[in-house]
Design a protein around this motif. Sequence first.
Motif, mmCIF file in Angstrom:
data_model
loop_
_atom_site.group_PDB
_atom_site.id
_atom_site.type_symbol
_atom_site.label_atom_id
_atom_site.label_comp_id
_atom_site.label_asym_id
_atom_site.label_seq_id
_atom_site.Cartn_x
_atom_site.Cartn_y
_atom_site.Cartn_z
ATOM 1 N N ASP A 37 0.824 -1.210 0.000
ATOM 2 C CA ASP A 37 0.000 0.000 0.000
ATOM 3 C C ASP A 37 0.853 1.253 0.000
ATOM 4 N N MET A 38 0.408 2.220 -0.753
ATOM 5 C CA MET A 38 1.037 3.530 -0.781
ATOM 6 C C MET A 38 -0.073 4.576 -0.801
ATOM 7 N N PHE A 39 0.144 5.657 -0.080
ATOM 8 C CA PHE A 39 -0.823 6.755 -0.083
ATOM 9 C C PHE A 39 -0.175 7.976 -0.721
ATOM 10 N N GLU A 40 -0.737 8.397 -1.845
ATOM 11 C CA GLU A 40 -0.236 9.589 -2.526
ATOM 12 C C GLU A 40 -0.847 10.825 -1.863
ATOM 13 N N LYS A 41 0.018 11.703 -1.414
ATOM 14 C CA LYS A 41 -0.431 12.935 -0.769
ATOM 15 C C LYS A 41 -0.626 14.008 -1.828
ATOM 16 N N ARG A 42 -1.817 14.607 -1.845
ATOM 17 C CA ARG A 42 -2.129 15.620 -2.848
ATOM 18 C C ARG A 42 -2.775 16.836 -2.184
ATOM 19 N N ILE A 43 -2.851 17.911 -2.944
ATOM 20 C CA ILE A 43 -3.468 19.155 -2.476
ATOM 21 C C ILE A 43 -4.622 19.502 -3.400
ATOM 22 N N ASP A 44 -5.799 19.732 -2.829
ATOM 23 C CA ASP A 44 -6.950 20.060 -3.665
ATOM 24 C C ASP A 44 -6.927 21.547 -4.036
ATOM 25 N N PRO A 45 -7.817 21.992 -4.934
ATOM 26 C CA PRO A 45 -7.795 23.400 -5.378
ATOM 27 C C PRO A 45 -7.980 24.416 -4.266
ATOM 28 N N ARG A 46 -8.494 24.006 -3.112
ATOM 29 C CA ARG A 46 -8.674 24.927 -1.989
ATOM 30 C C ARG A 46 -7.510 24.886 -1.012
ATOM 31 N N GLY A 47 -6.468 24.131 -1.389
ATOM 32 C CA GLY A 47 -5.292 24.060 -0.545
ATOM 33 C C GLY A 47 -5.368 23.035 0.566
ATOM 34 N N LYS A 48 -6.394 22.192 0.557
ATOM 35 C CA LYS A 48 -6.544 21.177 1.582
ATOM 36 C C LYS A 48 -5.809 19.899 1.164
ATOM 37 N N TYR B 197 -5.237 15.911 0.878
ATOM 38 C CA TYR B 197 -5.981 14.655 0.847
ATOM 39 C C TYR B 197 -5.046 13.544 0.396
ATOM 40 N N TYR B 198 -5.489 12.307 0.556
ATOM 41 C CA TYR B 198 -4.657 11.139 0.249
ATOM 42 C C TYR B 198 -5.404 10.210 -0.697
ATOM 43 N N TRP B 199 -4.657 9.617 -1.622
ATOM 44 C CA TRP B 199 -5.221 8.699 -2.597
ATOM 45 C C TRP B 199 -4.509 7.357 -2.442
ATOM 46 N N LEU B 200 -5.312 6.308 -2.133
ATOM 47 C CA LEU B 200 -4.729 4.985 -1.934
ATOM 48 C C LEU B 200 -4.257 4.408 -3.263
ATOM 49 N N ALA B 201 -3.008 4.009 -3.305
ATOM 50 C CA ALA B 201 -2.425 3.385 -4.492
ATOM 51 C C ALA B 201 -1.631 2.177 -4.026
#
Length: 283
Positions: free
Chosen positions: A191-202, A204-208
């Motif tokens: 399991d890997m969790f990709e750390k991302r930033i949404d357009p509002r600067g928050k 979030y994580y995406w399971l990969a």
Amino acid sequence: MNLLISNDDGIFALGIRTLANTLAAAGHRVTVVCPDRERSATGHGLTLHDPIRAEQIESVFEPSVQAWACSGTPSDCVKLALGALLSHPPDMVLSGINHGSNLGTDVLYSGTVSAAMEGVIEGIPSIAFSLTSFSSQDFQPAANFARSLIDRIAQHPLPKLTLLNINIPAVPDHEIAGVIMTRQGVRRYFDMFEKRIDPRGKTYYWLAGEVLEDVDEAELEEAGMSGLKASGGDAEWFRKTATDVQAIRKNYITVTPLQYNLTCALGLESLQKWQIQSSFMEG
């Protein structure tokens, strides 16, 4: 036969449409109750704090097929069908045909398997079907196998409280090596969790991650054989039986019997040696 079909890929998935239409064409009475959208990897989740809505659907399936799209999980769909939508219990509950495999420990997460397991919990013979590809769109060979298997089960009923988890390799008919009875294998993931930033600067994580199929199955074998010993079964036969993960690599259709009783025979045998009751009373 009177068949209830569900899935976790949603009402518009090609897999369930192919399965339902093929079985209806074979003369079975088919009812479809499945999620109104994709609900993969929901496990055996139930909706308890929100209403469940069901809308009758037309024009997706053959005219003889009655179909509902449900706002809940795959398990919700089967529960709702059995408890509210059907006037009589079906002879069998089917789930699929899933787009992608459900092998080994995938069954613990699978909405496809959970929908079928809901039928077993209610005492109805059930089968989960999966096509082992996310890209293939040819579900007809799997549907044809389902049709022939159901005809056979009509003559030779399944053991009580048994679910069949079936995976069909996504290859042409002439490349299928055969049909084989298997035991549940091990399929783990890195399991890997990709750390991302949404357009509002928050954040979030995406399971990969990637599947790891070549893992040590010794623990699984030990637990399984211990259970066989406890019930007087043949542990050597169990050891020689291929797992679903192993057999699917050789293009076999795998048929794996499952049950909802998850009692660990090895753990039960070991814990009995603790003499917990006597220790508690002495304390």
